[in-house]
Design an enzyme around this catalytic site. Sequence first.
Site: not given
Ligand code: HDE
Length: 665
Positions: A69, A142, A333
């Site tokens: 993202h 999402n 978060h």
């Molecule tokens: Fe994320 N995800 N994600 N994700 N995600 C991040 O956090 C992660 C997942 C989503 O505009 C990171 O600050 C793991 C699902 C959005 O700043 C990170 C897993 C969904 C955004 C991270 C998931 C999301 C992130 C990268 C599996 C939809 C952007 C930068 C367990 C429900 C937020 C940050 C923004 C961002 C980890 C799965 C949505 C790396 C480990 C499922 C919208 O922490």
Amino acid sequence: MSNKKQEQLQQFRKNNDQQAMTTNNGVKISEDENTLTVGDRGPSLLEDFHFREKIMHFDHERIPERIVHARGFGAHGEFQVYEDLSEYTSADFLTHPEKTTPVFVRFSTVQGSKGSPDTVRDVRGFATKFYTDEGIFDLVGNNIPVFFIQDAIKFPDLIHAVKPEPHNEVPQGGSAHDTFWDFFAQNPESTHTAVWAMSDRGIPKNFRQMEGFGIHTFRLVNKEGQSYFVKFHWKPKQGLESLVWDEAQILHGKDVDFHRKDLYESIEKGDYPEWELGLQIIRPEQEFDFDFDILDPTKIWPEDQVPVKIVGKMTLNQNVTNVFDETEQAAFHPGHIVPGIDFSNDPLLQGRLFSYTDTQISRLGGPNFNQIPINRPVNEVHNNQRDGMHQMNKHEGQTAYHKNYLNNNDPHTTPREEGGYEHYQEKVEGRKIRKRSESFKDYYTQAKLYLNSLTQPEFDHTVDGFSFEIGKCKDIGVKQNAVNQLNKVDRELAERVAENVGVELPEENEEVQTDAKDSQLTMTKYNIPLEGHSVAVATNGDISEETLKSYAQVFADKHLNYAFVGPHPKAISEDFGITETYDTAHPTLFDSLIVISDGSDMHPAAEEFAELAYKHNKPIVVNEKAKEQMANSKVNFDAPGVITSDDPTAIVQAFERVRYWDRER
Ligand code: HDE
């Protein structure tokens, strides 16, 4: 520029009037264009503290981009609940219809780096920060209601597969490459989400016309401690629209910032986008009533089984002042939660709760990222956490521990009845195991359900999406495996993709049978308002002022955005005229096209504009003289959505539909 923005700018200039430039230590600077040297042409001196500070700061202006993202854009707004939801939750912002809660939303793509194009085929992030009076609630969702994996431990694998391949860092921004489709074929839990991503949902027209989904199952908990399972939805008041894949690809080059500009400009103009918050609620006793597991993030809750209750509205009404300060430093978060909302045991959600703070520490440089203005709650923060990198608070007093006598035991804890957060006391029992629940093992039924819900053009687009992406793979085995997987969902999809990408058609499978009753999935239910759409008016540059004004009047009345295009810019009055040229404008940048001629020769590009707008199924109006001049063009003037008229209001009729998909067949 809007009046509000102009006033802000004037105020800013006034506040900053006569401000002396200083170093970061407050020393006034007398000269800022030359380093300190020995004589006119001599060597530079180490003692030039001003130069040293300026360059040191510049060298550290970047922070690591988000690991996923990375490419995103945000705006501020507010949320208001329509009714008191205390039957379900004690959350303050969901039980007080008289309150408005400030929000900050960041939209994003997943795969590409920070500078990648906006219009790639990808899932979009839709992350909302609610600054409630009881603390921050982040809904980090999402634009697609399901996710590729069921367990958080597979997230690094999914992301390694979808990110640019490590040996050549290609491709940027999309999933059309071997490793992603290898992952897809070897990890069938990704099937359902991949079908959504290859459909029109993977290429939204803009952020304003996207849905949002919290995806995971959460809990709502009321004052009495009763809990309900819940899924969160955002429904756009602007309706739902997607690009055409060919158009999206052209836009990668014509305007990499297409989506961010659309959002920024809408808000600047005062056309504030709105979304309604929807809740799907399941009572605890219904937990096992479905033929899917409600904890499985690769499954939707079909709306005919669990209706979406619309409970409130969010309006985005203010652009950020500084993208780095606000959007780049925003730390979302899923674990930022308030009393009245709680987690479920969805294994993907549980892993996310653990992960997001790690990312903030490495991106934002330490444990105090909550003190950055965009991340601060609106209510007061008191605890015994101290020191650390980038500490911004001034902590007073002698004690920094709980419990204490010296400071009257402050800060003190608060019981649940008075607003203290208490986790829902779910009873759990079991052995420690590494094993996926059997109830998560149906990977295909809902993928088929989604396909069945698509209209014919949408299904065709999905075939094209798969054919493009799998067709881009180099390894024939990867292609074959991917098509074998599709064959488990839908025979027609497998047949058409197999032919398009040149692999063998697998043997006929026993197809999953489903009814497509799930109305949430068809776009047709969205009433798309005319307002906010855009029109390019292609001219030969000599059209009279009177004619142009008659068109402009219609656009203003209908809240349509527009640009007059000619061979050269031409001011007609102070702020009116031909602003775009055939070099700067492009039909992919607009939702519709009008071609007008006064009889003199049309610019050759006007015909190309019409052909491309026609190919992308957009509403088109040509006046009689323009039509005569385009007699040899590829535009079929009898096709649906192509109107011949000299009447400026004809565009309204042409917009009866935003796209004429029937031109495709
Ligand atoms: Fe994320 N995800 N994600 N994700 N995600 C991040 O956090 C992660 C997942 C989503 O505009 C990171 O600050 C793991 C699902 C959005 O700043 C990170 C897993 C969904 C955004 C991270 C998931 C999301 C992130 C990268 C599996 C939809 C952007 C930068 C367990 C429900 C937020 C940050 C923004 C961002 C980890 C799965 C949505 C790396 C480990 C499922 C919208 O922490």
